[in-house]
Write a protein that holds these residues in place. Structure first.
Motif, PDB file in Angstrom:
ATOM      1  N   VAL A 193       0.833  -1.209   0.000  1.00  7.59           N
ATOM      2  CA  VAL A 193       0.000   0.000   0.000  1.00  7.59           C
ATOM      3  C   VAL A 193       0.863   1.253   0.000  1.00  7.59           C
ATOM      4  N   TYR A 194       1.945   1.245   0.771  1.00  8.30           N
ATOM      5  CA  TYR A 194       2.813   2.424   0.852  1.00  8.30           C
ATOM      6  C   TYR A 194       3.478   2.726  -0.488  1.00  8.30           C
ATOM      7  N   LEU A 195       3.983   1.690  -1.153  1.00  9.63           N
ATOM      8  CA  LEU A 195       4.703   1.886  -2.411  1.00  9.63           C
ATOM      9  C   LEU A 195       3.810   2.401  -3.531  1.00  9.63           C
ATOM     10  N   PHE A 196       2.558   1.965  -3.562  1.00  7.72           N
ATOM     11  CA  PHE A 196       1.694   2.286  -4.696  1.00  7.72           C
ATOM     12  C   PHE A 196       0.651   3.378  -4.422  1.00  7.72           C
ATOM     13  N   PHE A 197       0.311   3.602  -3.148  1.00  5.82           N
ATOM     14  CA  PHE A 197      -0.830   4.491  -2.891  1.00  5.82           C
ATOM     15  C   PHE A 197      -0.589   5.589  -1.861  1.00  5.82           C
ATOM     16  N   ILE A 198       0.544   5.593  -1.184  1.00  3.18           N
ATOM     17  CA  ILE A 198       0.769   6.540  -0.091  1.00  3.18           C
ATOM     18  C   ILE A 198       1.910   7.487  -0.431  1.00  3.18           C
ATOM     19  N   ASP A 199       1.739   8.758  -0.106  1.00  2.00           N
ATOM     20  CA  ASP A 199       2.855   9.695  -0.215  1.00  2.00           C
ATOM     21  C   ASP A 199       3.127  10.305   1.157  1.00  2.00           C
ATOM     22  N   TYR A 200       4.244  11.001   1.265  1.00  3.49           N
ATOM     23  CA  TYR A 200       4.710  11.491   2.566  1.00  3.49           C
ATOM     24  C   TYR A 200       3.744  12.495   3.192  1.00  3.49           C
ATOM     25  N   SER A 201       2.904  13.111   2.394  1.00  6.72           N
ATOM     26  CA  SER A 201       1.976  14.119   2.928  1.00  6.72           C
ATOM     27  C   SER A 201       1.007  13.537   3.959  1.00  6.72           C
ATOM     28  N   LEU A 202       0.811  12.210   3.933  1.00  3.77           N
ATOM     29  CA  LEU A 202      -0.082  11.576   4.903  1.00  3.77           C
ATOM     30  C   LEU A 202       0.388  11.871   6.326  1.00  3.77           C
ATOM     31  N   PHE A 203       1.686  11.743   6.554  1.00  2.42           N
ATOM     32  CA  PHE A 203       2.228  11.920   7.901  1.00  2.42           C
ATOM     33  C   PHE A 203       2.097  13.378   8.366  1.00  2.42           C
ATOM     34  N   GLU A 204       2.229  14.317   7.441  1.00  5.30           N
ATOM     35  CA  GLU A 204       2.049  15.720   7.784  1.00  5.30           C
ATOM     36  C   GLU A 204       0.578  16.032   8.066  1.00  5.30           C
ATOM     37  N   LYS A 205      -0.300  15.320   7.365  1.00 10.95           N
ATOM     38  CA  LYS A 205      -1.736  15.557   7.487  1.00 10.95           C
ATOM     39  C   LYS A 205      -2.290  15.044   8.806  1.00 10.95           C
ATOM     40  N   ILE A 206      -1.907  13.828   9.212  1.00 16.47           N
ATOM     41  CA  ILE A 206      -2.530  13.211  10.382  1.00 16.47           C
ATOM     42  C   ILE A 206      -2.111  13.876  11.693  1.00 16.47           C
ATOM     43  N   ILE A 207      -0.969  14.577  11.681  1.00 13.13           N
ATOM     44  CA  ILE A 207      -0.507  15.252  12.900  1.00 13.13           C
ATOM     45  C   ILE A 207      -1.528  16.286  13.366  1.00 13.13           C
ATOM     46  N   ASN A 208      -2.219  16.898  12.427  1.00  9.13           N
ATOM     47  CA  ASN A 208      -3.163  17.973  12.748  1.00  9.13           C
ATOM     48  C   ASN A 208      -4.585  17.487  13.013  1.00  9.13           C
ATOM     49  N   PHE A 209      -4.816  16.180  12.930  1.00  6.39           N
ATOM     50  CA  PHE A 209      -6.162  15.665  13.156  1.00  6.39           C
ATOM     51  C   PHE A 209      -6.517  15.681  14.648  1.00  6.39           C
ATOM     52  N   ASP A 210      -7.825  15.732  14.939  1.00  4.66           N
ATOM     53  CA  ASP A 210      -8.283  15.831  16.319  1.00  4.66           C
ATOM     54  C   ASP A 210      -8.292  14.478  17.028  1.00  4.66           C
ATOM     55  N   TYR A 211      -8.728  14.488  18.286  1.00  2.28           N
ATOM     56  CA  TYR A 211      -8.707  13.277  19.116  1.00  2.28           C
ATOM     57  C   TYR A 211      -9.672  12.214  18.598  1.00  2.28           C
ATOM     58  N   ILE A 212     -10.739  12.628  17.902  1.00  2.00           N
ATOM     59  CA  ILE A 212     -11.700  11.652  17.367  1.00  2.00           C
ATOM     60  C   ILE A 212     -11.015  10.734  16.360  1.00  2.00           C
ATOM     61  N   PHE A 213     -10.195  11.331  15.502  1.00  2.00           N
ATOM     62  CA  PHE A 213      -9.434  10.538  14.530  1.00  2.00           C
ATOM     63  C   PHE A 213      -8.529   9.543  15.248  1.00  2.00           C
ATOM     64  N   TRP A 214      -7.742  10.022  16.221  1.00  2.00           N
ATOM     65  CA  TRP A 214      -6.762   9.167  16.899  1.00  2.00           C
ATOM     66  C   TRP A 214      -7.439   8.106  17.758  1.00  2.00           C
ATOM     67  N   LEU A 215      -8.587   8.443  18.339  1.00  2.00           N
ATOM     68  CA  LEU A 215      -9.322   7.453  19.129  1.00  2.00           C
ATOM     69  C   LEU A 215      -9.793   6.309  18.243  1.00  2.00           C
ATOM     70  N   ASN A 216     -10.317   6.642  17.065  1.00  2.00           N
ATOM     71  CA  ASN A 216     -10.790   5.602  16.149  1.00  2.00           C
ATOM     72  C   ASN A 216      -9.648   4.791  15.540  1.00  2.00           C
ATOM     73  N   ILE A 217      -8.529   5.434  15.284  1.00  2.00           N
ATOM     74  CA  ILE A 217      -7.353   4.709  14.807  1.00  2.00           C
ATOM     75  C   ILE A 217      -6.855   3.742  15.872  1.00  2.00           C
TER      76      ILE A 217
END
Length: 298
Positions: A193-217
């Motif tokens: 999945v990482y090689l074909f569908f993920i770029d580095y921006s994911l990691f920058e994006k999830i840092i700013n997500f709220d507690y609801i996102f992290w609780l569900n993850i």
């Protein structure tokens, strides 16, 4: 470990499996299907490492097992994507009820066909009952083609066939502990999945997500995947496949309850009736004896 305590852990494991459908529905508001798959398996494989060392399991696998891991990983990625897309376009309650009850029925049919087994009258009745339950959940009795063949139903049905395929592939790795096999499947799946569908921006994006996102993850990856999967496989070893399988009935019911409580989804009569029919069908197909509740009572 005390047996009664283990029964309680099994109940929680199944509840978390049911909750995973709600987690995915919430996460669909934040990230796409590939990102959910990557984070789920990636976090899960990291959290599995201390468990595998604690159990002192060997990480060695054969070439045959490595090939099976590759095929299982591809199937798992596809299943997870259809899982996500079905829930995103439909309801978590229906997905959790339909897919989790249809999986054992499909598994039974596929194995019976592969082994050229003659299906008994009792099991034939169970399959008919299960089919009636599935068709009821799909609202086929309303004869609305657009509803029956809606995109979410197609995704759910595809997912229900992919998981039995994953189960059959995994069962071929007879010389490898199921937890070790799962660990390698998670590694390969996350890499694919990482090689074909993920770029580095994911990691920058999830840092700013709220507690609801992290609780569900957290619930999806640590509780519904690492904890539930580990307890399930350990349970098979300690209690046996049949007794552990009886707990599976808690998954669709918990998915329906959680979807109603947290997502305000309505539990329709068709979904409830269809779930009951398919659960009874699974009970008959597996010849299960649900006696764990009695054992919980002192």
């Amino acid at each position: 470990m005390n047996k009664n305590l283990f029964y309680i852990l099994m109940i929680f494991a199944m509840i978390f499996w049911g909750a995973s459908w709600i987690n995915v529905k919430v996460l669909s508001n934040y990230i796409n299907e590939y990102e959910v798959v990557f984070l789920r398996v990636g976090i899960s494989l990291i959290s599995m490492i201390p468990i595998l060392f604690y159990l002192k399991l060997s990480f060695k696998i054969t070439i045959k097992t490595a090939v099976l891991v590759l095929f299982a990983s591809l199937v798992l990625v596809l299943y997870s994507i259809f899982f996500f897309l079905g829930v995103k376009n439909g309801t978590a309650g229906l997905g959790g009820a339909l897919v989790t009850t249809l999986i054992p029925i499909n598994t039974f049919i596929i194995i019976a066909l592969m082994q050229h087994k003659i299906i008994s009258l009792k099991h034939s009745f169970a399959l008919i009952l299960g089919g009636f339950g599935v068709l009821t959940m799909l609202n086929i009795w309303e004869f609305n083609i657009s509803d029956i063949f809606s995109i979410q139903n197609i995704y759910f049905l595809l997912a229900s066939f992919l998981w039995p395929a994953l189960t059959i592939i995994s069962s071929k790795a007879t010389k490898t502990n199921p937890l070790i096999f799962t660990f390698y499947v998670y590694i390969v799946s996350s890499i694919i999945v990482y090689l074909f569908f993920i770029d580095y921006s994911l990691f920058e994006k999830i840092i700013n997500f709220d507690y609801i996102f992290w609780l569900n993850i957290f619930v999806l990856s640590i509780l519904a995947t690492t904890f539930a999967t580990s307890i399930y496989f350990i349970g098979i070893e300690k209690l046996g496949t049949k007794e552990v399988s009886s707990f599976i009935f808690l998954v669709p019911s918990s998915a329906l309850v959680f979807s109603a409580v947290f997502l305000d989804e309505k539990i329709t009569f068709n979904t409830l009736l269809g779930t009951i029919c398919t659960v009874v069908a699974i009970y008959i197909l597996n010849d299960l004896k649900i006696n764990f509740i009695k054992k919980l009572i002192p």
